[in-house]
Write an enzyme that holds these catalytic residues in place. Structure first.
Site: not given
Length: 462
Positions: A183, A313, A319, A326
């Site tokens: 969970h 970014s 970043k 992805e």
């Protein structure tokens, strides 16, 4: 007419086509009728058409239905199509006539043109190249052949490579203990080897599911011609064509036991697509696990570091994002969408013919290729090179209040829950609180709360 165009004829009359193309009237009509997506039929599907046309010409010659020199010219042209030497002459859109007749005739016309040039006399696309065939058995067969070859040559090796890479990393990390999660909440410890072992099992089972589905995809309806009865084909034609396809590809193709089912339904393709969707589900789970484990570097889990591949970014300097997981997740979403399309198309068998065959071919081939490519980049650019933040793992593990589960048999669930809450609220370890709240000895507590021991179900550590 200008020297840039020529006139071709079919049963409907004259058609103007570009002078340099290998196709003729029926292909040109399809180009004009279906300016829909700009998506041509997949390379592996065109390869499959070439294989079928070569096998058909060889079979017709062996049956005395086609002159040997004409058959040889057709076969040579079909091999050129199979090898992709004329792909620019296959412009027919995926969204075309539902039987795929336009693509079948495209192939027949290209082969007829090449064979005519080679032979020095006319080779007809219908009478000679398409002898003993119909679009209604050629296209379903080509769907199956292309899927089998794509799976064998691309996807199954890619899945095996990914599973091997995961297995190698699992062996490297067999002593590294981390916090399990259920969970998305802290649970009992596991090793990274155990975590990766679950991923590897998913990948290998996906490969087995695909192999099982391929047993039915390998069944071809060739020889059924228009409606399954075999009209205009020699009684031995289908068996011989399928046998030759098996010889040329070293794949165990066989004739459909019921050709009526093979023409009117696409259940085997639907089944294979469902297994591809299952693989996509597995890859998305693995990719999302990697994203979570890599999250941070300060406010996330930060348990691993994925390879740094590109700036993340356009506005935030420094970043770095988990770009490979992805990308794989997007592939998985596409494959799941393709499966829905194939499912809808598969039920579009009206009486003796499915009428969404081209879109099945497109989506099935795309799913196979996308998954193969995704497995490759996930293996090479994510799994193979991630690093482990051992200090972060150890810190989180020691503060995990769920370790108290190991004390249940000695102190009971209620007292265990009380210790867990105290440990969490005070920011202390379970070991420290248990020292104060139980009468268990130090040695016993250290033994019961040993994280490595807990990854083995609480068994003593060797």
């Amino acid at each position: 007419m200008s020297d840039k165009h020529r006139v071709e004829r079919d049963s409907m009359g004259k058609v103007v086509v570009p002078a340099e193309v290998l196709y003729a009237a029926q292909t040109q009509r399809a180009v004009e009728n279906f300016p829909i997506s700009g998506l041509p039929m997949p390379r592996f599907f065109i390869r499959a058409l070439g294989l079928i046309k070569e096998a058909a010409a060889a079979t017709n010659a062996s049956l005395g239905m086609l002159e040997e020199d004409m058959a040889a010219a057709i076969r040579a042209a079909a091999v050129a199509v199979e090898e992709g030497r004329h792909d620019e002459h296959f412009p027919v859109d995926v969204f075309q006539t539902g039987s795929g007749t336009s693509s079948n005739m495209n192939c027949n016309e290209v082969i007829a043109t090449l064979a005519t040039r080679d032979l020095g006399r006319a080779v007809h696309p219908n009478d000679h190249v398409n002898m003993g065939q119909s679009s209604n058995d050629v296209i379903p067969s080509a769907i199956h052949v292309s899927a089998c070859l794509l799976a064998r040559e691309r996807l199954l090796p890619a899945l095996a490579e990914l599973a091997d890479t995961i297995g190698r990393r699992a062996r490297e990390l067999r002593t590294v203990v981390t916090t399990g999660r259920t969970h998305l909440m802290d649970a009992m410890p596991i090793t990274l080897s155990q975590e990766l072992g679950g991923w590897g099992a998913q990948v290998r089972l996906g490969g087995k599911r695909i192999e099982e589905a391929l047993r039915r995809v390998a069944e071809l309806p060739q020889g059924g011609t228009a409606v399954g009865t075999g009209i205009n084909a020699h009684p031995e034609f289908g068996e011989r064509v399928v046998s030759r396809l098996g010889e040329r590809t070293a794949f165990p193709f066989r004739v459909k036991e019921n050709r009526f089912e093979g023409l009117s339904g696409q259940d085997a393709a639907v089944e294979l697509s469902g297994q591809l969707k299952t693989v996509a589900v597995s890859l998305m789970k693995i990719s999302n696990d990697l994203r979570w484990m890599n999250s941070g570097p300060l406010t996330g889990l930060a348990e691993i570091g994925l390879p740094v591949l590109q700036p993340g970014s356009s506005i935030m300097p420094g970043k770095v994002n988990p770009v490979i997981p992805e990308a794989v997740c997007m592939v998985c979403a596409q494959v799941m969408g393709n499966d829905l399309t194939i499912s809808i198309a598969g039920q579009s068998g009206n009486f003796q013919l499915n009428v969404m065959l081209p879109v099945i071919a497109h989506n099935l081939c795309q799913s196979l290729e996308l998954l193969a490519n995704a497995c490759g980049v996930l293996s090479e650019k994510a799994v193979a090179g991630f690093t482990v933040n051992r200090a972060r793992l150890e810190e989180s593990l020691l503060r995990n209040p769920m370790l108290v589960t190991a004390l249940n048999s000695r102190i009971g669930y209620a007292q265990g829950a009380r210790i867990a809450k105290l440990a969490y609220s005070r920011g202390r370890s379970v070991l420290d609180v248990a020292r104060e709240e139980t009468d268990l000895s130090e040695d016993e507590l250290l033994k019961l709360l040993d994280p490595v021991r807990l990854t083995r179900g609480g068994l003593p550590v060797d």
